[in-house]
Design a protein around this motif. Structure first.
Motif, PDB file in Angstrom:
ATOM      1  N   ALA A 276       0.509  -1.474  -0.181  1.00 37.60           N
ATOM      2  CA  ALA A 276       0.327   0.281  -0.333  1.00 37.60           C
ATOM      3  C   ALA A 276       0.696   0.759   0.318  1.00 37.60           C
TER       4      ALA A 276
ATOM      5  N   GLU B  84      -7.485 -10.620   3.478  1.00 37.98           N
ATOM      6  CA  GLU B  84      -8.592  -9.447   3.224  1.00 37.98           C
ATOM      7  C   GLU B  84      -9.285  -8.697   4.496  1.00 37.98           C
TER       8      GLU B  84
ATOM      9  N   LEU C  17      -6.255  -5.797   4.309  1.00 37.17           N
ATOM     10  CA  LEU C  17      -7.116  -4.938   2.233  1.00 37.17           C
ATOM     11  C   LEU C  17      -8.162  -4.432   3.685  1.00 37.17           C
ATOM     12  N   ALA C  18      -8.226  -4.379   4.250  1.00 37.31           N
ATOM     13  CA  ALA C  18      -9.742  -3.460   4.735  1.00 37.31           C
ATOM     14  C   ALA C  18      -9.601  -2.503   5.114  1.00 37.31           C
ATOM     15  N   LYS C  19      -8.115  -1.772   5.248  1.00 36.40           N
ATOM     16  CA  LYS C  19      -7.634  -1.284   6.442  1.00 36.40           C
ATOM     17  C   LYS C  19      -6.605  -0.664   4.856  1.00 36.40           C
ATOM     18  N   HIS C  20      -6.872  -0.675   4.106  1.00 36.13           N
ATOM     19  CA  HIS C  20      -5.659   0.142   3.226  1.00 36.13           C
ATOM     20  C   HIS C  20      -7.358  -0.552   1.917  1.00 36.13           C
ATOM     21  N   PRO C  21      -8.102   0.781   1.311  1.00 37.66           N
ATOM     22  CA  PRO C  21      -9.429   1.064   0.359  1.00 37.66           C
ATOM     23  C   PRO C  21      -8.266   0.927  -1.127  1.00 37.66           C
ATOM     24  N   ALA C  22      -7.156   2.103  -0.934  1.00 40.64           N
ATOM     25  CA  ALA C  22      -6.318   1.745  -2.119  1.00 40.64           C
ATOM     26  C   ALA C  22      -5.906   0.791  -2.708  1.00 40.64           C
TER      27      ALA C  22
ATOM     28  N   ASN D 111      -6.991  -2.410  -1.835  1.00 43.29           N
ATOM     29  CA  ASN D 111      -8.307  -3.261  -1.834  1.00 43.29           C
ATOM     30  C   ASN D 111      -8.099  -3.174  -2.817  1.00 43.29           C
ATOM     31  N   ALA D 112      -8.401  -1.609  -4.021  1.00 35.78           N
ATOM     32  CA  ALA D 112      -9.018  -1.732  -5.244  1.00 35.78           C
ATOM     33  C   ALA D 112      -8.646  -2.195  -6.250  1.00 35.78           C
TER      34      ALA D 112
ATOM     35  N   SER E  92      -6.942  -4.442  -6.213  1.00 37.55           N
ATOM     36  CA  SER E  92      -5.964  -5.989  -5.950  1.00 37.55           C
ATOM     37  C   SER E  92      -6.568  -6.697  -6.881  1.00 37.55           C
TER      38      SER E  92
END
Length: 352
Positions: free
Chosen positions: A26, A47, A50-55, A57-58, A60
């Motif tokens: 991230a 996951e 990823l929930a802690k890093h929205p950008a 997650n988008a 990935s």
């Protein structure tokens, strides 16, 4: 629209896995927004991060596997147990299939090298890959290789390392003809093992257009930045790397203790803290994290297994730059220029 750089991550590699890999990626994404990620590993753990890093997650895609390569596995064990199902293998496989441009792993070095060589194969004229990394020096940065991929090797192997290291230096440092030195116990031509002396003779005789051979470099010449590229076989290179890392940590601890010993020292630190910050930044090993496995038909980057998120981010940065500046094409061009260097196959011992 510019092409995205697709990075495959072994999300379970390293000492702690996804809790460092995802935050680190991230951080790199913020520096290189034109990046997409393929994440291989335990979906639930990935996951959660990823929930802690929205950008992150988008951009990935997660591919689940619960098979990991242990940091203690021997390369042969890893190939048998982790082949085709482990997070490390799948990240390399994504490069092989063209689904990713580069694979990054903080996992077992020997296993990563064995899997990458087995699956991606080496470039024509290259028998064994090498680990190359950027080394901070007094005059800037240098590329140093091999840092532990293989032990030993003949003169042709060292010449191949010089060519590949020069390609990496030209990509990273925007140099037309990087300077190259062979690490040796002295600068005199009569010193060193026969293989090193023979490699020196070959490099002088070849007078390659893509690099400038400057001669032997002693150990202290690495830190001085004696050449853009320092070449050695993996045994000596790994010892040099570990010795430098240990010295940097020792210096930091000594300075920290000295600056807190007396009230005068603490006051002195307040006046000199900008200088100490600059020194700390220069010696920060995280900024030199990320060794490139050179010589493969694909780009693979090895992160230090104990790296934190910031350190892992630098390894991802290295992978991004190798793809963005088309390292493989550069290496192939250098290997084939002027009829190609006489890089006969060699059989140095692989690191277990």
């Amino acid at each position: 629209m510019p092409k995205k750089v697709r990075i495959a991550l072994d999300a379970m590699g390293g000492d702690v896995g996804a809790s460092v890999v995802i935050p680190g990626a991230a951080i790199s994404l913020a520096r290189h927004p034109d990046t997409e990620f393929l994440l291989f590993g335990d979906r639930a753990l990935i996951e959660e991060q990823l929930a802690k890093h929205p950008a992150m997650n988008a951009v990935s895609q997660v591919v689940h596997t619960d098979v990991t390569v242990s940091m203690n596995d021997k390369p042969s064990q890893a190939l048998r147990r982790g082949r085709r199902t482990s997070s490390m293998w799948l990240s390399i496989d994504a490069v092989k299939k063209g689904e990713a441009d580069v694979a990054v792993s903080a996992g077992n070095t020997g296993a990563l090298m064995a899997m990458a060589r087995f699956h991606l194969h080496t470039l024509p004229g290259i028998d064994r890959p090498a680990i190359a990394a950027v080394w901070p020096t007094k005059r800037g940065d240098s590329v140093v290789l091999d840092l532990g991929a293989t032990l030993g090797g003949d003169a042709q192997h060292l010449v191949a390392l010089a060519v590949m290291g020069s390609a990496m230096a030209s990509v990273l440092f925007n140099l037309d003809r990087p300077t190259v030195g062979l690490l040796n116990i002295g600068v005199e031509e009569i010193k060193g093992h026969e293989e090193i002396r023979e490699a020196a003779e070959q490099l002088r005789a070849m007078n390659l257009a893509q690099l400038q051979y400057i001669g032997f470099v002693e150990g202290d010449g690495i830190a001085k930045g004696a050449a853009d590229v320092i070449v050695t076989e993996g045994f000596s290179g790994n010892i040099a790397l570990k010795a430098a890392e240990g010295t940097a940590r020792q210096m930091a601890e000594i300075l920290r203790e000295a600056m807190s010993r007396t009230w005068r020292a603490r006051i002195g630190y307040l006046f000199a803290r900008d200088a100490f910050k600059a020194l700390r930044d220069k010696l920060d090993p995280r900024k030199s994290n990320g060794g490139v496995l050179l010589g493969l038909q694909g780009v693979v980057v090895k992160s230090h297994g104990g790296a934190d998120a910031e350190g892992f981010a630098y390894a991802v940065d290295v992978g991004y730059e190798m793809v963005h500046y088309d390292l493989l094409t550069k290496i192939n061009q250098m290997l084939n220029r002027d009829g190609g260097a006489p890089l006969a196959p060699t059989t140095p011992e692989a690191v277990s």
